[in-house]
Motif scaffolding. Sequence first.
Motif, PDB file in Angstrom:
ATOM      1  N   GLY A 174      42.411  31.528  51.114  1.00 43.84           N
ATOM      2  CA  GLY A 174      41.073  32.123  51.047  1.00 43.84           C
ATOM      3  C   GLY A 174      40.777  32.974  52.267  1.00 43.84           C
ATOM      4  N   ILE A 175      41.164  32.467  53.436  1.00 47.63           N
ATOM      5  CA  ILE A 175      40.947  33.236  54.674  1.00 47.63           C
ATOM      6  C   ILE A 175      41.746  34.526  54.649  1.00 47.63           C
ATOM      7  CG2 ILE A 175      41.310  33.216  57.165  1.00 47.63           C
ATOM      8  CD1 ILE A 175      40.723  30.204  57.100  1.00 47.63           C
ATOM      9  N   LEU A 176      42.989  34.466  54.150  1.00 52.12           N
ATOM     10  CA  LEU A 176      43.824  35.666  54.071  1.00 52.12           C
ATOM     11  C   LEU A 176      43.239  36.700  53.104  1.00 52.12           C
ATOM     12  CD1 LEU A 176      47.424  34.126  54.064  1.00 52.12           C
ATOM     13  CD2 LEU A 176      46.327  35.430  55.900  1.00 52.12           C
ATOM     14  N   LEU A 177      42.745  36.210  51.976  1.00 55.32           N
ATOM     15  CA  LEU A 177      42.142  37.134  51.007  1.00 55.32           C
ATOM     16  C   LEU A 177      40.908  37.812  51.572  1.00 55.32           C
ATOM     17  CD1 LEU A 177      42.489  35.083  47.684  1.00 55.32           C
ATOM     18  CD2 LEU A 177      43.687  37.191  48.290  1.00 55.32           C
ATOM     19  N   VAL A 178      40.077  37.051  52.267  1.00 57.24           N
ATOM     20  CA  VAL A 178      38.883  37.643  52.886  1.00 57.24           C
ATOM     21  C   VAL A 178      39.289  38.672  53.936  1.00 57.24           C
ATOM     22  CG1 VAL A 178      36.889  37.158  54.347  1.00 57.24           C
ATOM     23  CG2 VAL A 178      37.406  35.670  52.420  1.00 57.24           C
ATOM     24  N   ALA A 179      40.291  38.336  54.750  1.00 59.03           N
ATOM     25  CA  ALA A 179      40.754  39.248  55.785  1.00 59.03           C
ATOM     26  C   ALA A 179      41.317  40.525  55.179  1.00 59.03           C
ATOM     27  CB  ALA A 179      41.811  38.556  56.653  1.00 59.03           C
ATOM     28  N   PHE A 180      42.084  40.383  54.063  1.00 59.63           N
ATOM     29  CA  PHE A 180      42.644  41.564  53.397  1.00 59.63           C
ATOM     30  C   PHE A 180      41.537  42.421  52.807  1.00 59.63           C
ATOM     31  CE2 PHE A 180      44.357  43.657  49.589  1.00 59.63           C
ATOM     32  CZ  PHE A 180      45.364  44.418  50.170  1.00 59.63           C
ATOM     33  N   GLY A 181      40.528  41.780  52.242  1.00 68.50           N
ATOM     34  CA  GLY A 181      39.403  42.533  51.696  1.00 68.50           C
ATOM     35  C   GLY A 181      38.675  43.326  52.763  1.00 68.50           C
ATOM     36  N   ILE A 182      38.444  42.686  53.913  1.00 69.64           N
ATOM     37  CA  ILE A 182      37.781  43.389  55.020  1.00 69.64           C
ATOM     38  C   ILE A 182      38.631  44.550  55.504  1.00 69.64           C
ATOM     39  CG2 ILE A 182      36.982  43.140  57.402  1.00 69.64           C
ATOM     40  CD1 ILE A 182      36.230  40.246  56.718  1.00 69.64           C
ATOM     41  N   PHE A 183      39.947  44.304  55.624  1.00 74.17           N
ATOM     42  CA  PHE A 183      40.850  45.362  56.072  1.00 74.17           C
ATOM     43  C   PHE A 183      40.868  46.532  55.087  1.00 74.17           C
ATOM     44  CE2 PHE A 183      45.113  47.194  55.569  1.00 74.17           C
ATOM     45  CZ  PHE A 183      45.275  47.785  56.821  1.00 74.17           C
ATOM     46  N   SER A 184      40.954  46.204  53.794  1.00 74.71           N
ATOM     47  CA  SER A 184      40.995  47.251  52.768  1.00 74.71           C
ATOM     48  C   SER A 184      39.700  48.046  52.756  1.00 74.71           C
ATOM     49  CB  SER A 184      41.250  46.628  51.393  1.00 74.71           C
ATOM     50  OG  SER A 184      42.473  45.950  51.365  1.00 74.71           O
ATOM     51  N   PHE A 185      38.588  47.363  52.912  1.00 76.93           N
ATOM     52  CA  PHE A 185      37.289  48.056  52.909  1.00 76.93           C
ATOM     53  C   PHE A 185      37.196  49.030  54.080  1.00 76.93           C
ATOM     54  CE2 PHE A 185      32.875  48.296  54.379  1.00 76.93           C
ATOM     55  CZ  PHE A 185      32.268  48.808  53.241  1.00 76.93           C
ATOM     56  N   ILE A 186      37.604  48.536  55.275  1.00 77.58           N
ATOM     57  CA  ILE A 186      37.556  49.406  56.459  1.00 77.58           C
ATOM     58  C   ILE A 186      38.515  50.573  56.293  1.00 77.58           C
ATOM     59  CG2 ILE A 186      38.027  49.519  58.933  1.00 77.58           C
ATOM     60  CD1 ILE A 186      37.103  46.604  59.116  1.00 77.58           C
ATOM     61  N   LYS A 187      39.701  50.277  55.792  1.00 80.17           N
ATOM     62  CA  LYS A 187      40.702  51.335  55.598  1.00 80.17           C
ATOM     63  C   LYS A 187      40.231  52.353  54.570  1.00 80.17           C
ATOM     64  CE  LYS A 187      44.882  52.781  56.654  1.00 80.17           C
ATOM     65  NZ  LYS A 187      45.258  53.128  58.040  1.00 80.17           N
TER      66      LYS A 187
ATOM     67  N   PHE B 220      45.154  54.187  47.472  1.00 83.74           N
ATOM     68  CA  PHE B 220      44.509  52.971  47.946  1.00 83.74           C
ATOM     69  C   PHE B 220      45.581  51.994  48.427  1.00 83.74           C
ATOM     70  CE2 PHE B 220      42.931  48.663  47.445  1.00 83.74           C
ATOM     71  CZ  PHE B 220      41.703  48.745  48.094  1.00 83.74           C
ATOM     72  N   PRO B 221      45.423  51.344  49.579  1.00 81.06           N
ATOM     73  CA  PRO B 221      44.299  51.532  50.503  1.00 81.06           C
ATOM     74  C   PRO B 221      44.404  52.792  51.359  1.00 81.06           C
ATOM     75  CG  PRO B 221      45.814  49.918  51.375  1.00 81.06           C
ATOM     76  CD  PRO B 221      46.340  50.272  50.026  1.00 81.06           C
ATOM     77  N   ASN B 222      45.619  53.350  51.459  1.00 84.47           N
ATOM     78  CA  ASN B 222      45.767  54.604  52.198  1.00 84.47           C
ATOM     79  C   ASN B 222      45.355  55.771  51.304  1.00 84.47           C
ATOM     80  OD1 ASN B 222      46.862  53.292  54.471  1.00 84.47           O
ATOM     81  ND2 ASN B 222      48.900  53.290  53.530  1.00 84.47           N
ATOM     82  N   ARG B 223      44.392  56.531  51.751  1.00 79.53           N
ATOM     83  CA  ARG B 223      43.870  57.626  50.941  1.00 79.53           C
ATOM     84  C   ARG B 223      44.319  58.971  51.506  1.00 79.53           C
ATOM     85  NH1 ARG B 223      37.716  57.353  49.425  1.00 79.53           N
ATOM     86  NH2 ARG B 223      37.407  57.403  51.686  1.00 79.53           N
ATOM     87  N   TYR B 224      44.529  59.917  50.581  1.00 80.38           N
ATOM     88  CA  TYR B 224      44.949  61.261  50.959  1.00 80.38           C
ATOM     89  C   TYR B 224      44.010  62.274  50.311  1.00 80.38           C
ATOM     90  CZ  TYR B 224      49.151  58.811  52.413  1.00 80.38           C
ATOM     91  OH  TYR B 224      50.019  57.947  53.022  1.00 80.38           O
ATOM     92  N   ILE B 225      43.802  63.380  51.014  1.00 80.74           N
ATOM     93  CA  ILE B 225      42.862  64.392  50.544  1.00 80.74           C
ATOM     94  C   ILE B 225      43.551  65.742  50.465  1.00 80.74           C
ATOM     95  CG2 ILE B 225      42.014  64.891  52.883  1.00 80.74           C
ATOM     96  CD1 ILE B 225      39.258  65.377  51.640  1.00 80.74           C
TER      97      ILE B 225
ATOM     98  N   PRO C 140      40.191  60.097  54.688  1.00 77.37           N
ATOM     99  CA  PRO C 140      41.575  60.155  54.191  1.00 77.37           C
ATOM    100  C   PRO C 140      42.406  61.174  54.981  1.00 77.37           C
ATOM    101  CG  PRO C 140      40.074  61.285  52.690  1.00 77.37           C
ATOM    102  CD  PRO C 140      39.216  60.600  53.713  1.00 77.37           C
ATOM    103  N   LEU C 141      43.702  60.992  54.893  1.00 72.48           N
ATOM    104  CA  LEU C 141      44.611  61.900  55.578  1.00 72.48           C
ATOM    105  C   LEU C 141      44.821  63.159  54.745  1.00 72.48           C
ATOM    106  CD1 LEU C 141      47.319  59.326  56.752  1.00 72.48           C
ATOM    107  CD2 LEU C 141      45.475  60.338  58.133  1.00 72.48           C
TER     108      LEU C 141
END
Length: 303
Positions: free
Chosen positions: A46-59, A141-146, A64-65
């Motif tokens: 659960g802690i890992l999933l929350v951490a991944f969600g926070i990381f993905s949201f910030i990322k 996602f999670p790495n975005r390009y423009i 985007p690049l």
Amino acid sequence: MAKDNNTKYSASQEDSMKSKVEIKQPLPQNQEKISRLVGSVFIGMGILLVAFGIFSFIKFREEPLLDPELEAPAAASVTSITNDETIVVKGEAKGYDSIFVYVNEEKVGEAKVGDDAKYSFEYTVEEQGEYSIAVAGVKGFPNRYISPMSESKISVVDYTSPDKDTVTIKYGPETNKDTFILIGTTEADATIEVKRGTESFEGLADKEGKFRIEGITLDEGKNVFSVYITDLAGNQVLLDEKVRITYSASGDVNGDAVIDEDIPQAAGTFDEIFGNQLMMLFGIIALLAFSTSSTFVYLKNRK
């Protein structure tokens, strides 16, 4: 004897209560360890999933690049000119998740791309003027390009109505025909509407602002029309001056009640010119007939 009975009753009551109460035995030590281990694993996941969600949201929220190899989507439809406070941007962005919208080269918002690859975005302006509109496609996602920005399109927001003082109209106040012509000048590409009750006649000004409306019908007697000027943005103004024309079928006024010296009919000289030309034609025919007959008589006498 009574004492023995009480003793028996208490013993019986105690046995009954014991039968109703379930006494749990403590878990074996190894089973308790397994339960704690499983619980710890789930807590860790659960802690890992929350951490991944926070990381993905910030990322995902990061800019985007830029990928110069990506093809920029097109802003197929942009409001060209309006008197509204909203500029609408529409188009297709196949292969992209969303698009960024830029106004005067500054990002103003983002729109999701639908399953049909289409997008729509509305931008609210604060004042009138010209706005340069462009879009760029975003995906990943999670790495975005423009993608690079598309070719910009100009949108004009105009809240200013046409200037009544610069409008000129010309027409004759009397006519013996059941229609008349209105000519004049106003701002370029404006729409001119001549209206009386439910009747309406429209014309369009050219790039120089000149307009000409023909076939405006008249009733016998006095006629009064209102004139409206509408610019390309949709701003409309009603002229203070009314068009007032008197129509008399038995009158002797030539022309279509319009003043334009460059047009014979409008200047009231059309009938005169036509009559003169007709007389000239008959004269030429008579001269040709006389010449032909004279030549025939001359040739016959020589024989």
